[in-house]
Motif scaffolding. Structure first.
Motif, PDB file in Angstrom:
ATOM      1  N   PHE A   1     -16.581  41.446  23.900  1.00 29.90           N
ATOM      2  CA  PHE A   1     -15.894  40.213  24.298  1.00 29.90           C
ATOM      3  C   PHE A   1     -14.953  40.368  25.492  1.00 29.90           C
ATOM      4  CE2 PHE A   1     -16.753  39.833  19.666  1.00 29.90           C
ATOM      5  CZ  PHE A   1     -17.742  38.865  19.784  1.00 29.90           C
TER       6      PHE A   1
ATOM      7  N   HIS B   1     -18.033  35.847  29.428  1.00 28.52           N
ATOM      8  CA  HIS B   1     -19.142  35.333  28.626  1.00 28.52           C
ATOM      9  C   HIS B   1     -18.858  33.887  28.224  1.00 28.52           C
ATOM     10  CE1 HIS B   1     -16.209  36.756  25.591  1.00 28.52           C
ATOM     11  NE2 HIS B   1     -16.677  35.788  24.833  1.00 28.52           N
TER      12      HIS B   1
ATOM     13  N   HIS C   1     -20.120  30.937  24.893  1.00 31.64           N
ATOM     14  CA  HIS C   1     -20.821  30.739  23.627  1.00 31.64           C
ATOM     15  C   HIS C   1     -21.380  29.319  23.609  1.00 31.64           C
ATOM     16  CE1 HIS C   1     -18.533  34.233  22.178  1.00 31.64           C
ATOM     17  NE2 HIS C   1     -17.479  33.648  22.714  1.00 31.64           N
TER      18      HIS C   1
ATOM     19  N   GLU D   1     -15.032  28.272  20.764  1.00 32.44           N
ATOM     20  CA  GLU D   1     -14.286  29.413  20.219  1.00 32.44           C
ATOM     21  C   GLU D   1     -12.926  28.864  19.784  1.00 32.44           C
ATOM     22  OE1 GLU D   1     -14.808  33.061  22.237  1.00 32.44           O
ATOM     23  OE2 GLU D   1     -12.961  33.955  21.504  1.00 32.44           O
TER      24      GLU D   1
ATOM     25  N   HIS E   1     -15.139  32.802  29.637  1.00 31.98           N
ATOM     26  CA  HIS E   1     -13.875  33.407  29.201  1.00 31.98           C
ATOM     27  C   HIS E   1     -14.115  34.856  28.803  1.00 31.98           C
ATOM     28  CE1 HIS E   1     -15.865  32.269  25.481  1.00 31.98           C
ATOM     29  NE2 HIS E   1     -15.190  33.266  24.915  1.00 31.98           N
TER      30      HIS E   1
ATOM     31  N   TRP F   1     -22.074  31.455  17.934  1.00 33.42           N
ATOM     32  CA  TRP F   1     -20.940  32.153  18.501  1.00 33.42           C
ATOM     33  C   TRP F   1     -21.318  33.490  19.169  1.00 33.42           C
ATOM     34  CZ3 TRP F   1     -17.122  36.088  17.475  1.00 33.42           C
ATOM     35  CH2 TRP F   1     -15.995  35.924  18.285  1.00 33.42           C
TER      36      TRP F   1
HETATM   37 FE   FE2 Z   1     -15.729  34.511  23.324  1.00 32.23          FE
END
Ligand code: FE2
Length: 186
Positions: A87, A91, A93, A97, A136, A158
């Motif tokens: 993380f 990246h 999702h 988040e 992020h 996720w």
């Molecule tokens: Fe993340």
């Protein structure tokens, strides 16, 4: 209290409402939650979820989240380095988040499409919601400790998708809170 920095502008924001306003401008939600009943930071997950059930239910309804859990990370957590390495580069999702911090702290960098990269150090009492698709990355602070409530629409959504932009390498993952180690800033 959270601290927001905008490294490119050499700007730091400490005031919670000003942090919320700035983040709202880039599409990220930030709130401070207070438990309806007093709960110890090391209480069992069910007690934590019960203490914040009003806020959790409100957020579930507003955001379409269906599950909530409590994640616990400390320096002894098995596979911590591998977990963090997933993380700590840019990246996104498919799912949002959503994190509410119970204990410890962490550093989110968010790379909005309409402004410079911001770093927000979140601590106990802070809720942050980074929408799906938003670029992020995340680092722990020097104490490598965070306990947080997570909310999901679908835990499978996720999984990280990496931008491979390398942008994250331009920003130092430095926290400013009590666990900040000045030597790392040199
Ligand atoms: Fe993340």
């Amino acid at each position: 209290m959270a601290i927001l920095t905008i490294p490119k502008e050499n700007r730091t924001i400490h005031e919670p409402q000003a942090i919320a306003d700035y983040l709202a401008g880039i599409g990220v939600d930030y709130e401070i939650w207070e438990a309806a009943t007093k709960v110890a930071a090391d209480a069992p997950a069910e007690e934590i979820l019960a203490a914040y059930s009003t806020e959790i239910d409100k957020l579930k309804e507003a955001g379409g989240y269906v599950t909530a859990d409590v994640i616990d990370v400390n320096p002894q957590t098995q596979g911590l380095a591998e977990m963090l390495a997933k993380f700590n580069r840019e990246h996104w999702h498919d799912d949002d988040e959503v994190r509410f911090i119970i204990e410890g702290r962490g550093l989110f960098h968010i790379h909005p499409h309409n402004g410079p990269v911001v770093a927000i150090e979140v601590v106990a009492g802070d809720l942050i919601r980074v929408p799906g698709g938003f670029l992020h990355w995340f680092n722990l602070c020097a104490d490598r400790r965070i306990r947080a409530i997570r909310l999901f629409k679908d835990p499978a959504g996720w999984a990280p998708h990496y931008s491979e932009s390398g942008v994250d390498a331009n920003y130092q993952p430095l926290c400013f809170g009590p666990s900040h180690i000045p030597a790392l800033a040199q």
